[in-house]
Design a protein around this motif. Structure first.
Motif, PDB file in Angstrom:
ATOM      1  N   THR A  36       0.841  -1.208   0.000  1.00  0.00           N
ATOM      2  CA  THR A  36       0.000   0.000   0.000  1.00  0.00           C
ATOM      3  C   THR A  36       0.871   1.252   0.000  1.00  0.00           C
ATOM      4  O   THR A  36       0.596   2.216  -0.725  1.00  0.00           O
ATOM      5  N   GLU A  39       2.350   1.640  -3.346  1.00  0.00           N
ATOM      6  CA  GLU A  39       1.363   2.177  -4.303  1.00  0.00           C
ATOM      7  C   GLU A  39       1.165   3.685  -4.088  1.00  0.00           C
ATOM      8  O   GLU A  39       1.128   4.460  -5.047  1.00  0.00           O
ATOM      9  N   LEU A  40       1.070   4.085  -2.815  1.00  0.00           N
ATOM     10  CA  LEU A  40       0.886   5.515  -2.509  1.00  0.00           C
ATOM     11  C   LEU A  40       2.070   6.340  -3.032  1.00  0.00           C
ATOM     12  O   LEU A  40       1.894   7.406  -3.634  1.00  0.00           O
ATOM     13  N   TYR A  43       1.970   6.383  -6.842  1.00  0.00           N
ATOM     14  CA  TYR A  43       0.824   7.190  -7.300  1.00  0.00           C
ATOM     15  C   TYR A  43       1.151   8.687  -7.178  1.00  0.00           C
ATOM     16  O   TYR A  43       0.919   9.472  -8.099  1.00  0.00           O
ATOM     17  N   THR A  44       1.721   9.070  -6.033  1.00  0.00           N
ATOM     18  CA  THR A  44       2.009  10.491  -5.801  1.00  0.00           C
ATOM     19  C   THR A  44       3.121  10.981  -6.725  1.00  0.00           C
ATOM     20  O   THR A  44       3.018  12.062  -7.313  1.00  0.00           O
ATOM     21  N   LEU A  47       1.658  11.333 -10.178  1.00  0.00           N
ATOM     22  CA  LEU A  47       0.713  12.453 -10.247  1.00  0.00           C
ATOM     23  C   LEU A  47       1.454  13.762 -10.521  1.00  0.00           C
ATOM     24  O   LEU A  47       0.985  14.625 -11.264  1.00  0.00           O
ATOM     25  N   LEU A 243      -3.998   7.321   0.469  1.00  0.00           N
ATOM     26  CA  LEU A 243      -4.272   6.929  -0.918  1.00  0.00           C
ATOM     27  C   LEU A 243      -5.746   7.191  -1.240  1.00  0.00           C
ATOM     28  O   LEU A 243      -6.081   7.744  -2.300  1.00  0.00           O
ATOM     29  N   TYR A 244      -6.604   6.810  -0.299  1.00  0.00           N
ATOM     30  CA  TYR A 244      -8.043   7.037  -0.482  1.00  0.00           C
ATOM     31  C   TYR A 244      -8.309   8.546  -0.622  1.00  0.00           C
ATOM     32  O   TYR A 244      -9.048   8.986  -1.501  1.00  0.00           O
ATOM     33  N   LEU A 246      -6.262  10.955  -1.593  1.00  0.00           N
ATOM     34  CA  LEU A 246      -5.763  11.489  -2.872  1.00  0.00           C
ATOM     35  C   LEU A 246      -6.711  11.166  -4.023  1.00  0.00           C
ATOM     36  O   LEU A 246      -6.873  11.963  -4.944  1.00  0.00           O
ATOM     37  N   LYS A 247      -7.326   9.996  -3.957  1.00  0.00           N
ATOM     38  CA  LYS A 247      -8.192   9.566  -5.065  1.00  0.00           C
ATOM     39  C   LYS A 247      -9.613  10.122  -4.958  1.00  0.00           C
ATOM     40  O   LYS A 247     -10.335  10.146  -5.951  1.00  0.00           O
ATOM     41  N   ASN A 248     -10.010  10.534  -3.745  1.00  0.00           N
ATOM     42  CA  ASN A 248     -11.420  10.928  -3.567  1.00  0.00           C
ATOM     43  C   ASN A 248     -11.658  12.349  -3.077  1.00  0.00           C
ATOM     44  O   ASN A 248     -12.765  12.864  -3.234  1.00  0.00           O
TER      45      ASN A 248
END
Ligand SMILES: Cc1ncc(COP(=O)(O)O)c(C=O)c1O
Length: 339
Positions: A36, A39-40, A43-44, A47, A243-244, A246-248
């Motif tokens: 996790t 992934e974070l 992802y960052t 981005l 992560l949640y 950042l995505k929401n």
């Protein structure tokens, strides 16, 4: 009804975020085996178009790690006299990195290239500390959530290139800036060598910040994080909240900015308020007239369960966030109007 405007750090994870956290796969992050967190970080970094990222416990930690990687003991960094790294990180620049600071005035804490230029010490003169870093903060907390003009950032970047200086951004509230100025994330990030991004402010995650930069910078940062005692193990369970978030929770920051504007308009109509700084994002800073001291105003609001922060001898700060409903804003308006 309790309304907490003391900071955007007071938000609590929603049931959906908690569910996501509960189900996050985890591993030992010091071994870089937490899926996790990996992934974070990926992802960052993606981005913002940077090579790598590092998940840390707090915005103070990401800033302090960045300073430690960029600066040696006896060096000097340049920042606003209102910067969080200088004012609110417990003297960490000195105690963690033995680094000196050159403080600039700035407009609502936003510094300009011409002042940075003057503040750079002549490296040939042995009397002076070696200037080794320039730090910006966007948005600027003590400037009432003020956003940097992108042209000012570009000028500072050009100067840093000429002077071969790295540029760090304390982007605790970077998304509040980017959602307003509409600048492409990757273009914006290309002006900085390192950026600290907080997940537990407006984005509503319970814990954590991410430091982004080049592969070699993050490699050094990972070592410093361990030295500072910030190596965590199965921390994917908390990183999942980030992560949640950042995505929401990025797009909805606009709502917080609208709420801040509503409250600024209300404050502007009050006889006991002398001045309200123009609202750029989710922070409202109001200067109180002599008739009502800041503490009196803060206490009068608190009696009605609306909580703001004194922000100086004659100013108070209101920060809007994810946990403020429209009903809360309406109630707070009534309370403020009746002080
Ligand atoms: C501009 C800014 N930078 C850094 C931080 C530090 O973040 P943390 O509280 O996660 O250490 C804050 C916290 O409010 C902040 O406002």
């Amino acid at each position: 009804m309790r309304v907490d405007f003391r900071s955007d750090t007071v938000t609590k994870p929603t049931p959906e975020m908690k569910e996501f956290m509960m189900n996050a796969p985890v591993g030992d992050d010091v071994f870089e085996e937490d899926p996790t967190i990996n992934e974070l970080e990926e992802y960052t970094a993606n981005l913002f178009g940077k090579e790598a990222a590092l998940y840390c416990s707090s915005g103070t930690q990401t800033n302090q790690i960045a300073i430690n990687v960029h600066c040696k003991p006896g060096d000097e960094l340049i920042c606003s006299k209102e910067a969080h790294i200088y004012k609110y990180e417990g003297g960490g620049i000195a105690s963690n990195s033995g680094t000196s600071v050159k403080l600039l005035d700035g407009d609502r804490g936003r510094i300009k290239a011409k002042d940075v230029k003057e503040a750079i010490n002549d490296p040939e003169n042995v009397h002076y500390p070696l200037t080794s870093l320039v730090c910006l903060e966007d948005t600027m907390n003590r400037g009432g959530g003020a956003i940097y003009d992108i042209n000012d950032i570009k000028e500072i970047r050009a100067l840093c290139d000429d002077e071969r200086l790295p540029l760090h951004n304390d982007g605790a509230r970077i998304f509040n800036a980017l959602i307003e100025n509409g600048i492409d994330y990757k273009t914006y990030a290309s002006y900085f060598d390192s950026i600290s991004i907080c997940l537990s402010k407006g984005l509503g995650a319970p814990v954590g910040s991410v430091l982004i930069g080049s592969k070699s910078f993050i490699k050094q940062a990972r070592r410093v994080r361990k030295v500072f005692g910030g190596g965590m193990r199965q921390a994917g369970i908390i990183a999942a909240g980030g992560l949640y978030a950042l995505k929401n929770n990025v797009d909805r920051l606009k709502i917080d900015h609208q709420h801040a504007q509503i409250l600024a308009d209300t404050l502007n109509k009050c006889s006991w308020v002398q001045e309200v700084l123009d609202v750029h994002t989710n922070i409202v800073v109001a200067k109180v007239s002599h008739e009502k001291s800041v503490m009196e105003a803060v206490h009068a609001m608190a009696e009605k369960d609306v909580h703001a922060m004194p922000f100086g001898p004659d100013t108070l700060r209101i920060v809007t966030h994810l946990d403020n409903s429209p009903e809360q804003i309406k109630y707070a308006q009534e309370v403020i109007e009746n002080i």
